[in-house]
Design a protein around this motif. Structure first.
Motif, PDB file in Angstrom:
ATOM      1  N   UNK A  13       0.803  -1.222   0.000  1.00 35.14           N
ATOM      2  CA  UNK A  13       0.000   0.000   0.000  1.00 35.14           C
ATOM      3  C   UNK A  13       0.844   1.284   0.000  1.00 35.14           C
ATOM      4  N   UNK A  14       2.172   1.130  -0.103  1.00 32.72           N
ATOM      5  CA  UNK A  14       3.019   2.330   0.031  1.00 32.72           C
ATOM      6  C   UNK A  14       2.875   3.271  -1.153  1.00 32.72           C
ATOM      7  N   UNK A  16       0.032   4.177  -2.337  1.00 36.32           N
ATOM      8  CA  UNK A  16      -1.010   5.111  -1.882  1.00 36.32           C
ATOM      9  C   UNK A  16      -0.507   5.988  -0.725  1.00 36.32           C
ATOM     10  N   UNK A  17       0.193   5.356   0.220  1.00 43.96           N
ATOM     11  CA  UNK A  17       0.675   6.104   1.391  1.00 43.96           C
ATOM     12  C   UNK A  17       1.555   7.272   0.940  1.00 43.96           C
ATOM     13  N   UNK A  20      -0.408   9.950  -0.923  1.00 43.06           N
ATOM     14  CA  UNK A  20      -1.195  10.730   0.043  1.00 43.06           C
ATOM     15  C   UNK A  20      -0.311  11.739   0.778  1.00 43.06           C
ATOM     16  N   UNK A  21       0.879  11.295   1.191  1.00 50.85           N
ATOM     17  CA  UNK A  21       1.788  12.209   1.905  1.00 50.85           C
ATOM     18  C   UNK A  21       2.197  13.371   1.001  1.00 50.85           C
ATOM     19  N   UNK A  24      -0.588  15.884   0.695  1.00 53.98           N
ATOM     20  CA  UNK A  24      -0.761  16.717   1.894  1.00 53.98           C
ATOM     21  C   UNK A  24       0.118  17.960   1.843  1.00 53.98           C
ATOM     22  N   UNK A  52     -11.043   9.678  -0.721  1.00 57.27           N
ATOM     23  CA  UNK A  52     -10.667  10.827   0.107  1.00 57.27           C
ATOM     24  C   UNK A  52     -11.065  12.147  -0.562  1.00 57.27           C
TER      25      UNK A  52
ATOM     26  N   UNK B  14       2.257   3.389   8.258  1.00 59.07           N
ATOM     27  CA  UNK B  14       1.422   3.387   7.041  1.00 59.07           C
ATOM     28  C   UNK B  14      -0.050   3.135   7.343  1.00 59.07           C
ATOM     29  N   UNK B  15      -0.340   2.237   8.293  1.00 59.61           N
ATOM     30  CA  UNK B  15      -1.765   1.928   8.565  1.00 59.61           C
ATOM     31  C   UNK B  15      -2.470   3.088   9.244  1.00 59.61           C
ATOM     32  N   UNK B  17      -1.443   6.364   8.444  1.00 60.13           N
ATOM     33  CA  UNK B  17      -1.451   7.390   7.391  1.00 60.13           C
ATOM     34  C   UNK B  17      -2.581   7.117   6.401  1.00 60.13           C
ATOM     35  N   UNK B  18      -2.870   5.836   6.154  1.00 58.11           N
ATOM     36  CA  UNK B  18      -3.940   5.467   5.228  1.00 58.11           C
ATOM     37  C   UNK B  18      -5.304   5.946   5.734  1.00 58.11           C
ATOM     38  N   UNK B  19      -5.504   5.972   7.040  1.00 60.92           N
ATOM     39  CA  UNK B  19      -6.804   6.391   7.588  1.00 60.92           C
ATOM     40  C   UNK B  19      -7.056   7.869   7.265  1.00 60.92           C
ATOM     41  N   UNK B  23      -3.931  10.315   8.610  1.00 61.47           N
ATOM     42  CA  UNK B  23      -3.072  10.865   7.556  1.00 61.47           C
ATOM     43  C   UNK B  23      -1.699  11.233   8.082  1.00 61.47           C
TER      44      UNK B  23
END
Lengths: 74, 269
Positions: A13-14, A16-17, A20-21, A24, A52, B14-15, B17-19, B23
């Motif tokens: 999932x990195x 997406x992580x 997302x970062x 931001x 989101x 990560x778990x 940040x995904x929320x 974040x």
């Protein structure tokens, strides 16, 4: 001029992580172009970003294992 | 580095940040937060464990006790450390779990002289103490220093837990004005305690702390959860702000921390 993020070599999932970062750090309405070479990310990341509230402006296949996803920050 | 996180942190958190509710921004809030844990015993163990895992950047741990073999039935962070000060043992556990966390240890007893300065250094206090004198001292000092408090306590198969945001909701004294008479309530040592019980109550306390630091959800303020492990029930008791409360009422009798109040009964007259 869109901000770019190279996530070649990164897997879910990195994918997406990290997308997302990066988002931001941007202002609302700014665009981000992310490069992926991990096929599942091309489906997963846009879906998670839409959840989101971000907008997917386009997904472009650049090679057999290379995609660029264009995102507008909510 | 991405968004202020290194590669290891991106993976570790990560778990979170995904929320959407957390974040990267929320995770940074946690990393810059300071939480004081009163006690590193039954309640303290799960509290410290989960706050450290969550990435709460600074954990203060105050405990003057040492690890005893009889603690290990429930105090899950102290394995292999019999005889060591609990605060040091807890620090060792945290350092192994998450090197991002700065642990400040206080191998001393919380008392009327050190409580105010200590609480002023932290964003929120979590009470994992096992006696009424400390519990009332913690409550009163939190009201006086305007420091939020997560309260938890356990007895045999039962536990209670609530969150106190001073001057925005009731405090512990609003519900229980003073402690029961000395000798009326036996300690865990005398009464026994089911080993998993502090895990449940302590993790609820840690949940409240994380929510408070992130500014998400509904806090357990003005409500007290009463948990009964034998019947597996969670009951909620409404707590009202008491205008006559001796510490947070309209005309408080306790306006500073005076040592003589925190004897056996925590009565003030």
């Amino acid at each position: 001029m869109a901000v770019e993020l190279d996530l070649k070599g990164e897997v879910c999932p990195y994918t997406f992580v990290k997308t997302k970062l990066k988002l931001e750090e941007l202002e609302s309405g700014e665009e981000l172009c992310v490069t992926f070479d991990h096929a599942p990310a091309v489906e997963n990341v846009p879906r998670s970003l839409k959840n989101e509230g971000h907008k997917i402006m386009g997904i472009e296949q650049k090679g057999e294992h290379l995609w660029i996803v264009r995102i507008r920050k909510a | 580095m991405l968004g202020g996180f290194n590669e290891e942190q991106i993976r570790r958190y990560s778990r979170h940040i995904i929320l959407p509710e957390v974040g990267g921004k929320g995770q940074k809030k946690l990393l810059s937060s300071k939480v004081l844990c009163i006690g590193a015993g039954g309640l303290g163990a799960p509290i410290i464990e989960y706050l450290a895992a969550a990435g709460v950047g600074t954990l203060g741990i105050i405990d003057d006790d040492t690890v005893d073999l009889s603690n290990l039935q429930r105090q899950v962070i102290h394995g292999g450390n019999v005889g060591k000060p609990k605060a040091e043992s807890a620090k060792q556990f945290v350092n192994n779990l998450n090197p991002d966390i700065e642990v400040k240890t206080y191998i001393e007893r919380l008392n009327a002289n050190n409580v105010v300065d200590l609480f002023n250094e932290y964003d929120i206090v979590v009470d994992g103490s096992d006696n009424f004198a400390t519990r009332y001292l913690v409550n009163d000092a939190c009201v006086i220093t305007d420091t939020p408090l997560s309260h938890g306590s356990i007895y045999r198969f039962e536990g209670q837990v609530t969150t106190i945001i001073p001057h925005k909701g009731p405090c512990y004294r609003c519900l229980f004005e003073h402690a029961p008479p000395p000798g009326m309530v036996p300690s865990c040592q005398e009464a026994g305690v089911l080993g998993v019980l502090p895990g449940i109550i302590g993790v609820i306390q840690a949940t409240e702390v994380v929510k408070y630091l992130l500014g998400i959800g509904e806090m357990l303020t003005g409500r007290l959860i009463y948990y009964d492990a034998l019947n597996m029930t969670f009951d909620e008791i409404k707590m009202r702000w008491n205008k006559q409360c001796p510490v947070c009422g309209e005309q408080p009798k306790i306006t500073s921390i005076q040592e003589e109040i925190y004897g056996d009964s925590c009565r003030i007259w």
